[in-house]
Design a protein around this motif. Structure first.
Motif, PDB file in Angstrom:
ATOM      1  N   THR A   2       2.597  -3.029   2.572  1.00  0.00           N
ATOM      2  CA  THR A   2       2.240  -2.916   1.082  1.00  0.00           C
ATOM      3  C   THR A   2       2.204  -4.737   0.620  1.00  0.00           C
ATOM      4  O   THR A   2       1.904  -5.811   1.460  1.00  0.00           O
ATOM      5  CB  THR A   2       2.943  -2.288   0.026  1.00  0.00           C
ATOM      6  OG1 THR A   2       4.303  -2.733   0.042  1.00  0.00           O
ATOM      7  CG2 THR A   2       2.765  -0.825   0.399  1.00  0.00           C
ATOM      8  N   ASP A 180       5.629   2.355   3.960  1.00  0.00           N
ATOM      9  CA  ASP A 180       4.336   3.166   4.068  1.00  0.00           C
ATOM     10  C   ASP A 180       3.742   3.531   5.022  1.00  0.00           C
ATOM     11  O   ASP A 180       2.320   3.819   5.172  1.00  0.00           O
ATOM     12  CB  ASP A 180       3.270   2.529   2.864  1.00  0.00           C
ATOM     13  CG  ASP A 180       2.627   1.175   3.196  1.00  0.00           C
ATOM     14  OD1 ASP A 180       3.326   0.696   4.449  1.00  0.00           O
ATOM     15  OD2 ASP A 180       1.962   0.480   2.629  1.00  0.00           O
ATOM     16  N   TRP A 181       4.272   3.576   6.360  1.00  0.00           N
ATOM     17  CA  TRP A 181       3.725   3.610   7.450  1.00  0.00           C
ATOM     18  C   TRP A 181       4.579   4.783   8.252  1.00  0.00           C
ATOM     19  O   TRP A 181       5.810   4.599   8.413  1.00  0.00           O
ATOM     20  CB  TRP A 181       3.796   2.464   8.309  1.00  0.00           C
ATOM     21  CG  TRP A 181       3.167   2.505   9.662  1.00  0.00           C
ATOM     22  CD1 TRP A 181       3.451   2.866  10.890  1.00  0.00           C
ATOM     23  CD2 TRP A 181       1.474   2.134   9.962  1.00  0.00           C
ATOM     24  NE1 TRP A 181       2.181   2.525  11.764  1.00  0.00           N
ATOM     25  CE2 TRP A 181       1.382   2.324  11.064  1.00  0.00           C
ATOM     26  CE3 TRP A 181       0.629   1.816   8.885  1.00  0.00           C
ATOM     27  CZ2 TRP A 181       0.306   2.154  11.766  1.00  0.00           C
ATOM     28  CZ3 TRP A 181      -0.615   1.641   9.438  1.00  0.00           C
ATOM     29  CH2 TRP A 181      -0.966   1.771  10.752  1.00  0.00           C
ATOM     30  N   PHE A 217       0.093  -2.338  -4.970  1.00  0.00           N
ATOM     31  CA  PHE A 217      -0.361  -1.949  -3.348  1.00  0.00           C
ATOM     32  C   PHE A 217       0.229  -0.590  -3.233  1.00  0.00           C
ATOM     33  O   PHE A 217      -0.518   0.147  -2.558  1.00  0.00           O
ATOM     34  CB  PHE A 217       0.435  -2.930  -2.486  1.00  0.00           C
ATOM     35  CG  PHE A 217      -0.009  -4.455  -2.783  1.00  0.00           C
ATOM     36  CD1 PHE A 217      -1.234  -4.972  -2.347  1.00  0.00           C
ATOM     37  CD2 PHE A 217       0.562  -5.352  -3.668  1.00  0.00           C
ATOM     38  CE1 PHE A 217      -1.637  -6.217  -2.540  1.00  0.00           C
ATOM     39  CE2 PHE A 217       0.556  -6.505  -3.887  1.00  0.00           C
ATOM     40  CZ  PHE A 217      -0.829  -7.115  -3.345  1.00  0.00           C
ATOM     41  N   GLU A 218       1.242  -0.080  -3.582  1.00  0.00           N
ATOM     42  CA  GLU A 218       1.957   1.123  -3.222  1.00  0.00           C
ATOM     43  C   GLU A 218       1.022   2.126  -4.078  1.00  0.00           C
ATOM     44  O   GLU A 218       0.531   3.421  -3.423  1.00  0.00           O
ATOM     45  CB  GLU A 218       3.169   1.428  -3.642  1.00  0.00           C
ATOM     46  CG  GLU A 218       3.862   2.803  -3.499  1.00  0.00           C
ATOM     47  CD  GLU A 218       5.265   2.764  -3.935  1.00  0.00           C
ATOM     48  OE1 GLU A 218       5.948   4.000  -3.847  1.00  0.00           O
ATOM     49  OE2 GLU A 218       5.726   1.550  -4.085  1.00  0.00           O
ATOM     50  N   ARG A 220      -2.114   1.722  -5.183  1.00  0.00           N
ATOM     51  CA  ARG A 220      -3.629   1.829  -4.300  1.00  0.00           C
ATOM     52  C   ARG A 220      -3.393   2.600  -3.167  1.00  0.00           C
ATOM     53  O   ARG A 220      -4.517   3.227  -2.924  1.00  0.00           O
ATOM     54  CB  ARG A 220      -3.965   0.405  -4.113  1.00  0.00           C
ATOM     55  CG  ARG A 220      -5.295   0.268  -3.450  1.00  0.00           C
ATOM     56  CD  ARG A 220      -5.660  -1.041  -3.424  1.00  0.00           C
ATOM     57  NE  ARG A 220      -4.975  -1.565  -2.299  1.00  0.00           N
ATOM     58  CZ  ARG A 220      -5.015  -3.280  -2.122  1.00  0.00           C
ATOM     59  NH1 ARG A 220      -5.560  -4.009  -2.559  1.00  0.00           N
ATOM     60  NH2 ARG A 220      -3.924  -3.766  -1.186  1.00  0.00           N
ATOM     61  N   GLY A 221      -2.487   2.399  -2.339  1.00  0.00           N
ATOM     62  CA  GLY A 221      -2.392   3.222  -1.283  1.00  0.00           C
ATOM     63  C   GLY A 221      -2.030   4.772  -1.651  1.00  0.00           C
ATOM     64  O   GLY A 221      -2.893   5.589  -0.639  1.00  0.00           O
ATOM     65  N   LYS A 222      -1.621   4.956  -2.591  1.00  0.00           N
ATOM     66  CA  LYS A 222      -1.371   6.567  -2.892  1.00  0.00           C
ATOM     67  C   LYS A 222      -2.811   6.953  -3.265  1.00  0.00           C
ATOM     68  O   LYS A 222      -3.064   8.265  -2.889  1.00  0.00           O
ATOM     69  CB  LYS A 222      -0.462   6.778  -3.773  1.00  0.00           C
ATOM     70  CG  LYS A 222       1.047   6.650  -3.353  1.00  0.00           C
ATOM     71  CD  LYS A 222       1.932   6.748  -4.481  1.00  0.00           C
ATOM     72  CE  LYS A 222       3.371   6.802  -3.988  1.00  0.00           C
ATOM     73  NZ  LYS A 222       4.439   6.833  -5.154  1.00  0.00           N
ATOM     74  N   HIS A 226      -2.495   7.543   1.114  1.00  0.00           N
ATOM     75  CA  HIS A 226      -1.377   7.091   2.015  1.00  0.00           C
ATOM     76  C   HIS A 226      -0.122   7.662   1.408  1.00  0.00           C
ATOM     77  O   HIS A 226      -0.004   7.788   0.527  1.00  0.00           O
ATOM     78  CB  HIS A 226      -1.309   5.693   2.226  1.00  0.00           C
ATOM     79  CG  HIS A 226      -2.690   4.963   2.663  1.00  0.00           C
ATOM     80  ND1 HIS A 226      -3.062   3.633   2.457  1.00  0.00           N
ATOM     81  CD2 HIS A 226      -3.687   5.610   3.218  1.00  0.00           C
ATOM     82  CE1 HIS A 226      -4.109   3.302   3.179  1.00  0.00           C
ATOM     83  NE2 HIS A 226      -4.302   4.540   3.689  1.00  0.00           N
TER      84      HIS A 226
END
Length: 236
Positions: A2, A180-181, A217-218, A220-222, A226
Motif C-alpha cells: 500500500t 495486504d499480501w 491505499f488500503e 482502495r484495495g479493499k 483485496h
C-alpha cells in the motif's frame, strides 16, 4: 504493497553477518514544504544515528511507553496513531527523504509532539541504539512484499530480523504487523509463531486495532477485493 515503505531484508549465502538490511534506498522528489520541514523541525524532532545506546526518555522528555515504527511511508498513519495514543511515544524510522519531510510537516500541522524521526537503516538502529527492554511496542505496517518468489528472501519480516527486535521489547510489549499480501501474511504468522517468548493475541490474524487507521491505499484495495491482515503478538 500500500502507501507504505520499501523496507526489506536482503540476505544471501554469499553474505555474512552484516547481511540484513532493512531498506532499499529511495530518493524521490522533495517538495519545498517537505524540505522546509526538515530544515526547521529536525533539530527538535529529528534524531541522528549514533552507534551507542540512546536514552529514549531523554529524547522525548518523559518516561512513557516507547513504540518503534519501521517504515512509515509518508507518515500519515504515523501521525494519526500518535494522536490516538497520546500517552505513548513513537520512534519512527524510514529512509525515504520526502517521507521524512512529509512526516515532520504533518507533525507540525497536527501538533503531534510525541514522535521522533530517524532517517537511517533500522537494523543498525535496533542493533546499536536501542537498549534491551526499552520498547513497549513495535509497528511494521505494509512492508514491501517482494512478491516474486526469487525475491522473497529480501522481505523484512524473517526470523533473523525478528530475533534482533525481540530483546528490545519489554515483557508485555507487543509487535504489530500488517500486510495486504496474503502469502506474506502467512509467512509473518509462521515467523512469529516460531518464537516461544511471543503469544498471539488472536487465534491467527487479529482484528485491526482501533489505533491503526485505514489508509487510502488500503481502502482502495479493499474496494478491489483485496484483503488486509493484522498480526499482534505479545511478549511473555
Amino acid at each position: 504493497m500500500t502507501e507504505q515503505n520499501q523496507y526489506s531484508e536482503q540476505t544471501s549465502a554469499a553474505e555474512h553477518k552484516r547481511s540484513i538490511r532493512s531498506f532499499v534506498l529511495r530518493q524521490g522528489h522533495m517538495t519545498a514544504a517537505q524540505q522546509r520541514a526538515i530544515d526547521t523541525l529536525w533539530p527538535q524532532f529529528g534524531l541522528d544515528y549514533q552507534p551507542q545506546h540512546v536514552d529514549l526518555n531523554t529524547c522525548f522528555g518523559r518516561d512513557n511507553d516507547k513504540v518503534l515504527e519501521i517504515g512509515f511511508g509518508m507518515g500519515v498513519a504515523t501521525v494519526e496513531i500518535a494522536k490516538r495514543l497520546p500517552e505513548k511515544d513513537f520512534l519512527a524510522i524510514d529512509v525515504h527523504g520526502p517521507g521524512v519531510g512529509n512526516l515532520l510537516k504533518l507533525m507540525e500541522e497536527e501538533q503531534a509532539a510525541n514522535i521522533r524521526v530517524m532517517r537511517h537503516d533500522a537494523v543498525e538502529v535496533v542493533e546499536n541504539m536501542l537498549a534491551d527492554g526499552s520498547l513497549g511496542g513495535i509497528h511494521i505496517f505494509f512492508p514491501d512484499p517482494w512478491h516474486k518468489k526469487r525475491h522473497n528472501k529480501r522481505r523484512l519480516v524473517q526470523t533473523p530480523f525478528v530475533a534482533k527486535l525481540l530483546p528490545k521489547l519489554k515483557a508485555g510489549g507487543y509487535i504489530h504487523l500488517a500486510t495486504d499480501w496474503e502469502e506474506y501474511a502467512v509467512q509473518m504468522l509462521e515467523v512469529l509463531n516460531g518464537f516461544e517468548e511471543l503469544r498471539n493475541s488472536a487465534a491467527d490474524y487479529a482484528p485491526t486495532p482501533a489505533y491503526r487507521p485505514e489508509t487510502k491505499f488500503e481502502a482502495r484495495g479493499k474496494r478491489l477485493g483485496h484483503g488486509v491482515w493484522d498480526l499482534v503478538f505479545v511478549k511473555k
